[in-house]
Design a protein around this motif. Structure first.
Motif, PDB file in Angstrom:
ATOM      1  N   LEU A  16       0.705  -1.451  -0.072  1.00 14.25           N
ATOM      2  CA  LEU A  16       0.081   0.516   0.019  1.00 14.25           C
ATOM      3  C   LEU A  16       1.063   1.442   0.232  1.00 14.25           C
ATOM      4  CD1 LEU A  16      -3.091  -1.289   2.675  1.00 14.25           C
ATOM      5  CD2 LEU A  16      -3.329  -0.512  -0.642  1.00 14.25           C
ATOM      6  N   ALA A  19       2.149   1.637  -4.089  1.00 12.07           N
ATOM      7  CA  ALA A  19       1.492   2.000  -4.286  1.00 12.07           C
ATOM      8  C   ALA A  19       0.996   3.617  -4.786  1.00 12.07           C
ATOM      9  CB  ALA A  19      -0.030   1.173  -4.672  1.00 12.07           C
ATOM     10  N   SER A  24      -7.838   0.394  -9.275  1.00  8.93           N
ATOM     11  CA  SER A  24      -7.866  -1.019  -9.103  1.00  8.93           C
ATOM     12  C   SER A  24      -8.130  -2.115  -9.867  1.00  8.93           C
ATOM     13  CB  SER A  24      -8.732  -0.976  -7.846  1.00  8.93           C
ATOM     14  OG  SER A  24      -8.732  -2.620  -7.406  1.00  8.93           O
ATOM     15  N   ALA A 211      -2.866  -4.662  -3.874  1.00 11.87           N
ATOM     16  CA  ALA A 211      -2.458  -3.289  -3.777  1.00 11.87           C
ATOM     17  C   ALA A 211      -0.657  -4.310  -2.952  1.00 11.87           C
ATOM     18  CB  ALA A 211      -2.390  -3.321  -2.099  1.00 11.87           C
ATOM     19  N   TRP A 214       0.824  -3.932  -6.684  1.00 14.65           N
ATOM     20  CA  TRP A 214       1.149  -2.746  -7.124  1.00 14.65           C
ATOM     21  C   TRP A 214       2.404  -2.970  -6.623  1.00 14.65           C
ATOM     22  CZ3 TRP A 214       0.019   0.570 -10.996  1.00 14.65           C
ATOM     23  CH2 TRP A 214      -0.979   0.402 -11.521  1.00 14.65           C
TER      24      TRP A 214
END
Length: 393
Positions: A16, A19, A24, A211, A214
């Motif tokens: 998180l 990213a 999404s 997440a 990413w």
């Protein structure tokens, strides 16, 4: 909270924080591997995708069914043109050379890019061994099937270790070697190899939160992220919903173990006889492994360059692990300059004996199963079961 759940929470937090505010793709439909968009980045002109059977590899490794691999072939206009064969890395597929295929083709080369077994649009048999030597056999049989005598091999990361194995075992069957952030030079102890075998599981790859993906793709592989690269995450998230993803995840598990067992390459790289260029990003966060022993990518790449006779070494300043997509313009310029006259490349000269590793604080953990990642430390897990497409050797 158990140690396993606590570690997963830490991974999620790392993802998180890396990213940021991003789109999404969790609500998007499933994507089949066969429906991956293999096309030019700008015009979206589709590349011609072919499939070929490999009976020799099938027989050598006693596979249950005949192995087929997919590849892109961009023919050159001149029959005398040299051929560049691009070999992708762990968790990825031939599209990871998207910034190179058309550029090199425009320079007059015949361009071939292969999806290795377990990846992209190629077969994903559970009975394939997924060692780098077996991968090299695949590339070798493919080139022979396509009538390519002495190709130039360009391999990224896992594809680099595959290309190294090819160069050692088939020295008369290539003309030059381009190693891009290659695996194969880094030393792993027997304890570290056992750790790789213990921590990997198909479930950990399949159920990685978006997440994490990413964060892993962007942080682990890139220093110069841009919206044009979002497809890397979109395809990974949507592919996880495909029925074929179980076989892909299992291939990743087996391949990571194959990568760790790199003694063959390390013990024989001094026997490579073709002109060799090693290209890497100075900000590579995956090589060397940041959790097992840390260190600097420079030390690992200098180790390899000092042992391959006459090898040239080029550092891409401020670039990450997937340097061919992270810094495509300087990368292409460097490699094309080398290919104009590989024998004239300036050999690397070590100022001092390069180290295998050097202690350094670890970077945040990448996500297994994302493109070009190695597993993060997790509590011991049982060995991953093979998917239902065949018995596990």
């Amino acid at each position: 909270m158990s140690s396993s759940r606590a570690f997963t929470a830490l991974l999620l937090a790392a993802g998180l924080s890396s990213a940021g505010c991003v789109r999404s793709y969790a609500g998007e439909s499933a994507l089949s591997f066969q429906d991956l968009d293999y096309s030019t980045e700008g015009t979206r002109q589709p590349w011609p995708v072919h499939r070929v059977s490999l009976p020799d590899v099938t027989a050598r490794y006693k596979l249950v069914t005949e192995l087929h691999v997919s590849y892109v072939d961009l023919p050159a206009s001149s029959p005398d043109a040299r051929t560049v064969v691009f070999v992708h890395g762990l968790g990825s597929y031939l599209k990871f050379w998207r910034a190179q295929l058309d550029v090199f083709h425009a320079q007059g080369y015949r361009v071939i890019a292969v999806d290795l077994p377990g990846y992209g649009k190629s077969d994903k048999p559970a009975t394939f061994p997924y060692t780098m030597e077996a991968m090299a056999d695949v590339v070798h049989e493919l080139t022979r099937a396509l009538g390519v005598d002495k190709p130039i091999l360009a391999g990224h990361s896992m594809g680099g270790q595959t290309s190294l194995s090819y160069a050692i075992r088939y020295p008369e069957a290539l003309s030059a070697l381009v190693l891009v952030s290659p695996a194969g030079f880094e030393k792993f102890t027997w304890k570290e190899k056992a750790w790789f075998a213990r921590v990997m599981s198909s479930e950990f790859i399949k159920y990685a939160p978006e997440a994490n993906i990413w964060g892993s793709v962007r942080q682990g592989n890139f220093m110069h992220w841009r919206p044009q690269l979002d497809w890397l995450v979109e395809e990974r998230v949507r592919l996880a919903k495909s029925p074929e993803f179980d076989s892909y995840a299992y291939a990743n598990v087996r391949t990571v173990r194959g990568l760790a067992h790199n003694d063959f390459v390390r013990e024989n790289i001094q026997h490579i006889t073709v002109p060799t260029l090693i290209v890497y990003g100075t900000d590579d966060r995956l090589i060397p492994n940041p959790f097992l022993h840390g260190g600097e990518a420079r030390d690992i790449m200098e180790y390899g360059a000092s042992r391959i006779p006459g090898a040239a070494l080029e550092a891409m300043k401020g670039c990450g692990h997937t340097v061919q997509l992270d810094c495509p313009a300087p990368f292409n310029e460097t490699v094309l300059a080398f290919l104009k006259d590989p024998a004239a490349a300036k050999p690397f000269v070590a100022k001092e004996a390069p180290k295998d590793k050097a202690p350094k604080p670890g970077e945040p953990a990448p996500v297994p199963g994302a493109p070009e990642t190695l597993p993060s430390p997790t509590p011991a897990q049982n060995d991953a079961p093979a998917p239902s497409d065949g018995p596990r050797p």
